[in-house]
Design an enzyme around this catalytic site. Structure first.
Site, PDB file in Angstrom:
ATOM      1  CE  LYS A  10     101.889  91.508  26.785  1.00 52.19           C
ATOM      2  NZ  LYS A  10     102.342  91.039  25.426  1.00 52.19           N
ATOM      3  CG  ASP A 137     104.757  89.103  28.495  1.00 52.10           C
ATOM      4  OD1 ASP A 137     105.799  89.693  28.162  1.00 52.10           O
ATOM      5  OD2 ASP A 137     103.902  88.717  27.675  1.00 52.10           O
TER       6      ASP A 137
END
Length: 283
Positions: A10, A137
């Protein structure tokens, strides 16, 4: 049955952090995307003996403190599926304590894999709602698309993917504690302009120049002026990156490139100083 899932790193293209909430989380507003730097998760069901995990990364716990194991436990508990024995095998490439969401991406990959094994009819939104129990996340990592993320990570708005580009990702030896970085933000409250809405508009127009100009991370405001993070950013810019930015609470830094060969050359040059450097296309 066996299934393999890739878990991409990410990247925070923008990251704004607001006030601390009553539940202990901070309000965040971030545009996130992914790079083709992957961990690999293989799940095998029906093996008996509960949930067992192994990993090729020494020092990473494979017990119930690992997010992959916790993700599997959560899936079975939430769906009511009987655990007929699950073997989780993790091949690790995303560095830890880097702000690249490796643990979150791995947990999300476990959820996706279990959905394929047991509940293929389950809507992906159900996995996202489940994922917030694992970390802020993880809902984003369930889909791993370019998205605007708000709240504590549970509010997702899918955005147009990045135009074709390449990243050079560099993780220095130094690592930052996420909790300590948030504590520094609460104490210092750095003022730095983060143009998240401008970046979203640039994505809609697929304007790479405007996109690269608007990369920004609030956590950079709590770093010391002589931080190695800024040294790496400057090296990436010197090597031809359109822009460079720290991801998450660090300590990995990425440079955004619009020319593949230039990015490959930059990665090779940076690896001579920082061994943990990777070349990766955008996902």
């Amino acid at each position: 049955m066996k299934v393999t899932e890739l878990a991409p790193a990410k990247l925070n293209l923008t990251l704004e952090v607001g006030e601390k909430r009553s539940d202990g989380y901070h309000e965040v507003q971030s545009v996130m995307s992914c790079a083709a730097l992957y961990d690999e998760i293989t799940l095998e069901s029906g093996v008996g003996g509960g949930i067992v995990m192994d990993c090729d990364c020494g020092g990473l716990p494979c017990d119930e403190t690992n997010l992959c194991v916790r993700a599997a436990q959560l899936f079975y508990a939430k769906t009511g599926v009987f655990c007929d024995g699950l073997h989780i095998s993790l091949k690790k490439r995303i560095p830890m304590q880097a702000g690249l969401g490796g643990g979150s991406a791995d947990a999300a990959a476990v959820l996706r894999g279990l959905r394929k094994l047991y509940r293929p009819e389950m809507m992906i939104k159900e996995l996202e709602r489940m994922a917030i129990d694992l970390g802020s996340d993880v809902p984003f990592c369930v889909r791993s698309v370019t998205a605007m993320v708000r709240g504590k990570g549970e509010q997702l708005l899918k955005l147009p993917k990045l135009p074709l580009c390449w990243f050079v990702i560099c993780k220095p030896e130094v690592s930052f504690s996420t909790a300590e970085m948030y504590a520094k933000l609460d104490e210092k409250k750095p003022a730095c302009a983060i143009d998240t809405l401008g970046l979203i508009k640039a994505l809609e127009y697929q304007d790479m120049l405007e996109i690269s100009d608007r990369l920004g991370n609030r956590f950079e405001g709590v770093l010391e002026p002589d931080s190695e993070i800024f040294t790496i950013k400057n090296k990436l810019l010197d090597l031809g990156a359109r822009n460079a930015c720290m991801s998450g609470s660090g300590s990995a830094v990425y440079g955004l490139f619009t020319e593949e060969e230039q990015a490959r050359a930059a990665a090779a040059a940076l690896q001579k100083v920082y061994p943990q450097t990777w070349f990766a296309e955008r996902v």
